[in-house]
Motif scaffolding. Sequence first.
Motif, mmCIF file in Angstrom:
data_model
loop_
_atom_site.group_PDB
_atom_site.id
_atom_site.type_symbol
_atom_site.label_atom_id
_atom_site.label_comp_id
_atom_site.label_asym_id
_atom_site.label_seq_id
_atom_site.Cartn_x
_atom_site.Cartn_y
_atom_site.Cartn_z
ATOM 1 N N VAL A 166 40.547 53.035 46.398
ATOM 2 C CA VAL A 166 42.002 53.230 45.902
ATOM 3 C C VAL A 166 41.859 54.055 44.473
ATOM 4 O O VAL A 166 40.976 53.746 43.590
ATOM 5 C CB VAL A 166 42.451 51.809 45.645
ATOM 6 C CG1 VAL A 166 43.966 51.960 45.005
ATOM 7 C CG2 VAL A 166 42.706 51.090 47.063
ATOM 8 N N ASP A 167 42.892 54.914 44.123
ATOM 9 C CA ASP A 167 42.934 55.645 43.093
ATOM 10 C C ASP A 167 43.106 54.334 41.841
ATOM 11 O O ASP A 167 43.608 53.296 41.875
ATOM 12 C CB ASP A 167 44.187 56.363 43.067
ATOM 13 C CG ASP A 167 44.365 57.022 41.733
ATOM 14 O OD1 ASP A 167 43.637 58.042 41.512
ATOM 15 O OD2 ASP A 167 45.200 56.813 41.077
ATOM 16 N N ALA A 168 42.262 54.811 40.787
ATOM 17 C CA ALA A 168 42.419 54.077 39.574
ATOM 18 C C ALA A 168 43.607 53.712 38.970
ATOM 19 O O ALA A 168 43.857 52.135 38.545
ATOM 20 C CB ALA A 168 41.556 54.543 38.516
ATOM 21 N N GLU A 171 46.756 50.499 41.305
ATOM 22 C CA GLU A 171 47.056 49.116 40.851
ATOM 23 C C GLU A 171 48.157 48.829 39.867
ATOM 24 O O GLU A 171 48.981 48.057 39.880
ATOM 25 C CB GLU A 171 45.610 48.299 40.461
ATOM 26 C CG GLU A 171 45.933 46.894 40.490
ATOM 27 C CD GLU A 171 44.726 46.071 40.100
ATOM 28 O OE1 GLU A 171 44.749 44.846 40.060
ATOM 29 O OE2 GLU A 171 43.740 46.709 40.571
ATOM 30 N N TYR A 172 47.736 49.862 38.642
ATOM 31 C CA TYR A 172 48.945 49.656 37.659
ATOM 32 C C TYR A 172 50.422 50.083 37.913
ATOM 33 O O TYR A 172 51.194 49.327 37.869
ATOM 34 C CB TYR A 172 48.535 50.743 36.523
ATOM 35 C CG TYR A 172 49.552 50.917 35.322
ATOM 36 C CD1 TYR A 172 49.682 50.138 34.580
ATOM 37 C CD2 TYR A 172 50.312 51.965 35.626
ATOM 38 C CE1 TYR A 172 50.658 50.256 33.372
ATOM 39 C CE2 TYR A 172 51.294 52.300 34.596
ATOM 40 C CZ TYR A 172 51.459 51.413 33.544
ATOM 41 O OH TYR A 172 52.542 51.658 32.499
ATOM 42 N N VAL A 202 42.965 45.840 45.746
ATOM 43 C CA VAL A 202 43.832 45.784 44.449
ATOM 44 C C VAL A 202 44.023 44.036 44.263
ATOM 45 O O VAL A 202 44.036 43.183 44.952
ATOM 46 C CB VAL A 202 45.252 46.043 44.978
ATOM 47 C CG1 VAL A 202 46.374 45.576 43.896
ATOM 48 C CG2 VAL A 202 45.312 47.350 45.268
ATOM 49 N N THR A 203 43.689 43.780 43.133
ATOM 50 C CA THR A 203 43.644 42.507 42.590
ATOM 51 C C THR A 203 44.990 41.722 42.740
ATOM 52 O O THR A 203 46.224 42.165 42.201
ATOM 53 C CB THR A 203 43.409 42.416 41.043
ATOM 54 O OG1 THR A 203 42.135 43.005 40.863
ATOM 55 C CG2 THR A 203 43.140 40.901 40.348
#
Length: 292
Positions: A166-168, A171-172, A202-203
Amino acid sequence: FHPFYRANKEAYYNDCTIVGEGSVEEYSDTEVISFDDVNVFPSVNVKVRNVRLYNNCRIDKVLYYAASVFAATGGPLSDVFEVATMEMGRSEDVQILETGAGFIEATVNGRNVLFAKEEALLSRGIAIPESVLVSDDESQFSPDTSVMYMIYQGRLVSKMILSYVVDADFEYIIRQLSDSGMYVCVKTFDPNIDEALINRQVTGNNYPLRVIKYRGTEEITKYSDRTDGGIVSRGTTKALLQTISYCDRIVGAKKTGYVLSVIATIISVLLVCACVVTGKFNEFYSIVPALN
């Protein structure tokens, strides 16, 4: 300063702009944000880690058909297989027949090709031999791994082990959208991309997220050279979403301004009425010239 001007000034520093004040109302009511799969899994984050061949199929044939199908659909696998087939090329004679959870079926040069995960194959009555299922060391699998099978003309010809990271920034982004009450959709043809693959990386998996499969290439987002308004960005997806959030702030500022104007008007009317009732109005009016 006018709220629209201030928001556009901030957006400018993020390589974005809001075109037309009418766009503010349009985007302020946004409840669902849709992403293409390449925004979640950039091509550089997707790799083919292993390819196993069956039924005397050649590797160049597998790559040729994979490149042809995914070039027609787009997405991260389009770039991945394009690089692998730069010398042999690919076919333009591709027709997407059916897509769904965990599979995509197409014809290439009139030949039937199916790319699918194990669960999707089983639901279509295609069983993978046990020897194929256990042929790989389980230690190589990680949360970013997906296994895709290729069925050519009804026969199993390949098993691919792929890695999706997943793109860094995603998640943000999904956290910010969730906090804003927005729902996130990811649109894709890729049989490997689903909610489970994203949630494993993703957390916290309580974010409102859904993966939607395209049904045909005609549904792929079309771009126009002209528009009456909207949000334009040359920056990152994060910057674009930040600009969308400005629309809510602009509308909120306008509503606050309207409320304050109404309150000020009511207070003014009440003061005038009070002055008239108490007989102080003439005294108040007489001091105006002195103030001037």
